[in-house]
Enzyme design. Sequence first.
Site, PDB file in Angstrom:
ATOM      1  N   TYR A   1      31.877  49.565  55.752  1.00 36.81           N
ATOM      2  CA  TYR A   1      33.215  49.128  55.365  1.00 36.81           C
ATOM      3  C   TYR A   1      34.084  48.879  56.595  1.00 36.81           C
ATOM      4  O   TYR A   1      34.964  48.004  56.573  1.00 36.81           O
ATOM      5  CB  TYR A   1      33.859  50.163  54.435  1.00 36.81           C
ATOM      6  CG  TYR A   1      33.262  50.125  53.054  1.00 36.81           C
ATOM      7  CD1 TYR A   1      33.696  49.189  52.121  1.00 36.81           C
ATOM      8  CD2 TYR A   1      32.242  51.002  52.683  1.00 36.81           C
ATOM      9  CE1 TYR A   1      33.138  49.130  50.850  1.00 36.81           C
ATOM     10  CE2 TYR A   1      31.674  50.938  51.425  1.00 36.81           C
ATOM     11  CZ  TYR A   1      32.125  50.006  50.512  1.00 36.81           C
ATOM     12  OH  TYR A   1      31.561  49.936  49.261  1.00 36.81           O
TER      13      TYR A   1
ATOM     14  N   GLU B   1      30.649  55.520  45.492  1.00 37.34           N
ATOM     15  CA  GLU B   1      29.265  55.416  45.963  1.00 37.34           C
ATOM     16  C   GLU B   1      28.751  56.754  46.459  1.00 37.34           C
ATOM     17  O   GLU B   1      27.597  57.121  46.226  1.00 37.34           O
ATOM     18  CB  GLU B   1      29.175  54.343  47.051  1.00 37.34           C
ATOM     19  CG  GLU B   1      29.339  52.930  46.479  1.00 37.34           C
ATOM     20  CD  GLU B   1      29.820  51.910  47.499  1.00 37.34           C
ATOM     21  OE1 GLU B   1      29.690  52.171  48.719  1.00 37.34           O
ATOM     22  OE2 GLU B   1      30.326  50.849  47.081  1.00 37.34           O
TER      23      GLU B   1
END
Length: 404
Positions: free
Chosen positions: A95, A137
């Site tokens: 990310y 996640e």
Amino acid sequence: MLSDSDIRIIKSTIPVLEQAGPSLTKHFYQRMFTHHPEVQHIFNASHQASGRQQIALFEAIAAYAKNIENLAALTQAVERIAQKHTSFNIQPQHYDIVGEHLLATLRELAADAFTPEVEQAWAKAYLFLAQIFIDREGELYRLRAAAQGGWQGLRPFTVTAKRVESQLVTSFELTPADGGEVIDFLPGQYIGIEVAIPGSAFRQVRQYSLSCHPNRHHYRISVKREPGSTEHAGGLVSHYLHQQVKQGDEVMLYPPAGDFYLHERQQPVVLISAGVGLTPMQAMLEHLARQQYSQPVTYLHACDNPRQHSFSEQVSELLLPHWQQVVWYENPDKQLTADKPPTHLHKQGRMDLTSIKNMLPIKTGDFYLCGPVSFMQHVVQQLQTLGVNKANIHYEVFGPHEQF
């Protein structure tokens, strides 16, 4: 949390995003791959070449901006993406890479509108959304690792059986190399497989629907041999599995994932597929048959011809007396059907649900769809015209998700 000022600024950039369109995300991917080529194994090169991945990412960014005040509207999309990310083993550091190049792309393509104030608001908005994904996640990783037969990351599996199902589809039975159990999955979910193909610069990760019922001992994937055999043509991994991988070989798998699965609500079920889209339906049908499901089940399938009809005999054997099936062949092989008459009702041409509307539980059924996007758009339109509630239509798209 985002401030009212941040939200106002984000929403003010929506016209800029819409004007840039998918060219924005195309630039983003090119930029990211140039600076971080190591992440290319995460992305399907054929989806990049076709533009589907860029369009899907652009639509996700635009949807986030438009719903920045009501993120609950994106719950389903967030869950779908988080599930897919876990099948690639996406980690928090990924990310950081995406955020860096997304902000740089906005700065480079929309320099006039992308002031320091706007950049700061988008940076906060991205970090906020990224944390939602990282948290979900992480939860999925922990749950799967702690479950019976579960694991995190890659696990070696042995190909214990390889079976040709039709002209284009071959099944692979995959059993843990360590002899242990496998985590259960929900019928309809998929699994991530990672392979290193000679001559390919990057590891290749693909997702394939699990095509057998949950059994704790092994998985089964049924792979269509796609046209072409290069990364950009789209058939690299399928050709490798069909032609190179044999019984006794070892492959690496990530745990099962996916938000498309059978909802057992004790009401009629309709399974609708085309081509290799029948793979998740096969898992659902096997599961329902093992349960001796008391509600009506209708199995509808379309393919080009009988030679490309996978699991034909198995499906006929699984059907209980109060279940039914109909198959459409677009180009039926008359000689083949004469030599070996089908055991099911079959029609010629494209799937036409109006011709069997009296067989369908329009008001009470759950409808599950999988196949090419154009096929599913065609079927969804027919179902809604017949009066099926949109909430009762569930579908899976192979590749980047599309809404319809």
